[in-house]
Write a protein that holds these residues in place. Structure first.
Motif, mmCIF file in Angstrom:
data_model
loop_
_atom_site.group_PDB
_atom_site.id
_atom_site.type_symbol
_atom_site.label_atom_id
_atom_site.label_comp_id
_atom_site.label_asym_id
_atom_site.label_seq_id
_atom_site.Cartn_x
_atom_site.Cartn_y
_atom_site.Cartn_z
ATOM 1 N N ILE A 90 -26.734 31.443 32.476
ATOM 2 C CA ILE A 90 -25.936 32.619 32.839
ATOM 3 C C ILE A 90 -25.369 32.438 34.245
ATOM 4 O O ILE A 90 -24.175 32.673 34.484
ATOM 5 C CB ILE A 90 -26.780 33.912 32.743
ATOM 6 C CG1 ILE A 90 -27.149 34.193 31.293
ATOM 7 C CG2 ILE A 90 -26.033 35.094 33.361
ATOM 8 C CD1 ILE A 90 -28.185 35.291 31.112
ATOM 9 N N ARG A 91 -26.202 31.990 35.196
ATOM 10 C CA ARG A 91 -25.747 31.751 36.562
ATOM 11 C C ARG A 91 -24.621 30.732 36.595
ATOM 12 O O ARG A 91 -23.643 30.881 37.326
ATOM 13 C CB ARG A 91 -26.910 31.263 37.433
ATOM 14 C CG ARG A 91 -27.295 32.255 38.487
ATOM 15 C CD ARG A 91 -28.434 31.754 39.362
ATOM 16 N NE ARG A 91 -29.645 32.508 39.032
ATOM 17 C CZ ARG A 91 -30.678 32.061 38.362
ATOM 18 N NH1 ARG A 91 -30.745 30.825 37.977
ATOM 19 N NH2 ARG A 91 -31.697 32.838 38.095
ATOM 20 N N GLY A 92 -24.750 29.685 35.791
ATOM 21 C CA GLY A 92 -23.714 28.652 35.720
ATOM 22 C C GLY A 92 -22.392 29.196 35.212
ATOM 23 O O GLY A 92 -21.323 28.857 35.723
ATOM 24 N N VAL A 93 -22.453 30.056 34.214
ATOM 25 C CA VAL A 93 -21.233 30.671 33.674
ATOM 26 C C VAL A 93 -20.580 31.543 34.737
ATOM 27 O O VAL A 93 -19.360 31.501 34.939
ATOM 28 C CB VAL A 93 -21.541 31.490 32.399
ATOM 29 C CG1 VAL A 93 -20.346 32.332 31.983
ATOM 30 C CG2 VAL A 93 -21.978 30.568 31.274
ATOM 31 N N VAL A 94 -21.364 32.326 35.467
ATOM 32 C CA VAL A 94 -20.842 33.195 36.516
ATOM 33 C C VAL A 94 -20.229 32.360 37.637
ATOM 34 O O VAL A 94 -19.143 32.669 38.128
ATOM 35 C CB VAL A 94 -21.959 34.123 37.056
ATOM 36 C CG1 VAL A 94 -21.491 34.876 38.287
ATOM 37 C CG2 VAL A 94 -22.382 35.103 35.977
ATOM 38 N N GLU A 95 -20.911 31.274 38.030
ATOM 39 C CA GLU A 95 -20.394 30.411 39.094
ATOM 40 C C GLU A 95 -19.099 29.726 38.679
ATOM 41 O O GLU A 95 -18.173 29.609 39.479
ATOM 42 C CB GLU A 95 -21.444 29.373 39.490
ATOM 43 C CG GLU A 95 -22.614 29.971 40.247
ATOM 44 C CD GLU A 95 -23.747 28.987 40.454
ATOM 45 O OE1 GLU A 95 -23.629 27.827 40.030
ATOM 46 O OE2 GLU A 95 -24.765 29.394 41.037
ATOM 47 N N GLY A 98 -16.324 32.157 39.000
ATOM 48 C CA GLY A 98 -16.001 32.360 40.405
ATOM 49 C C GLY A 98 -15.144 31.225 40.967
ATOM 50 O O GLY A 98 -14.228 31.440 41.750
ATOM 51 N N GLU A 99 -15.443 29.988 40.544
ATOM 52 C CA GLU A 99 -14.674 28.833 41.009
ATOM 53 C C GLU A 99 -13.264 28.843 40.434
ATOM 54 O O GLU A 99 -12.314 28.467 41.098
ATOM 55 C CB GLU A 99 -15.383 27.542 40.620
ATOM 56 C CG GLU A 99 -16.674 27.292 41.386
ATOM 57 C CD GLU A 99 -17.430 26.093 40.867
ATOM 58 O OE1 GLU A 99 -16.917 25.384 39.994
ATOM 59 O OE2 GLU A 99 -18.555 25.874 41.359
ATOM 60 N N ARG A 100 -13.122 29.286 39.208
ATOM 61 C CA ARG A 100 -11.796 29.342 38.582
ATOM 62 C C ARG A 100 -10.904 30.400 39.243
ATOM 63 O O ARG A 100 -9.712 30.212 39.356
ATOM 64 C CB ARG A 100 -11.914 29.663 37.096
ATOM 65 C CG ARG A 100 -12.467 28.517 36.299
ATOM 66 C CD ARG A 100 -12.473 28.858 34.841
ATOM 67 N NE ARG A 100 -13.366 27.963 34.128
ATOM 68 C CZ ARG A 100 -13.857 28.195 32.946
ATOM 69 N NH1 ARG A 100 -13.547 29.301 32.310
ATOM 70 N NH2 ARG A 100 -14.658 27.338 32.370
#
Length: 102
Positions: A90-95, A98-100
């Motif tokens: 989940i954290r990876g998806v959120v990050e 955010g980068e996009r």
């Protein structure tokens, strides 16, 4: 002959173990020596995974097959996920989102 109601006697304890009288469970002294990270690991079932990630069962299994989502562990015939792995996903998806946007 077994009683149909709980006994008022304290649970038996063996040498080197402490008794939690409220839950009637034994805790070995070695259990206290576990690391903090090992204590925080939990195994969760599919309904909890679906609630955490907010996607459907078919999508979860398709993502597992493609390697995008953490694989469950099999315990007997039950699929269980390590909660920290799901949280990291989940954290990876959120990050990534955010980068996009940045």
């Amino acid at each position: 002959m077994r009683r149909a109601f709980p006994s008022k006697r304290p649970a038996a304890k063996t040498r080197g173990q402490t008794v939690n009288h409220d839950r009637r469970e034994l805790q070995a002294p070695a259990a206290a020596a576990q690391t903090v990270s090992a204590k925080s690991e939990r195994l969760i079932r599919l309904p909890q995974v679906l609630t955490l990630v907010g996607i459907g069962k078919t999508t979860v299994y398709a993502m597992i097959k493609s390697g995008e989502f953490p694989r469950p562990r099999k315990v007997r015939n039950i699929s269980l996920w390590v909660e920290s792995e799901v949280q990291n996903w989940i954290r990876g998806v959120v990050e990534d989102r955010g980068e996009r946007q940045a």
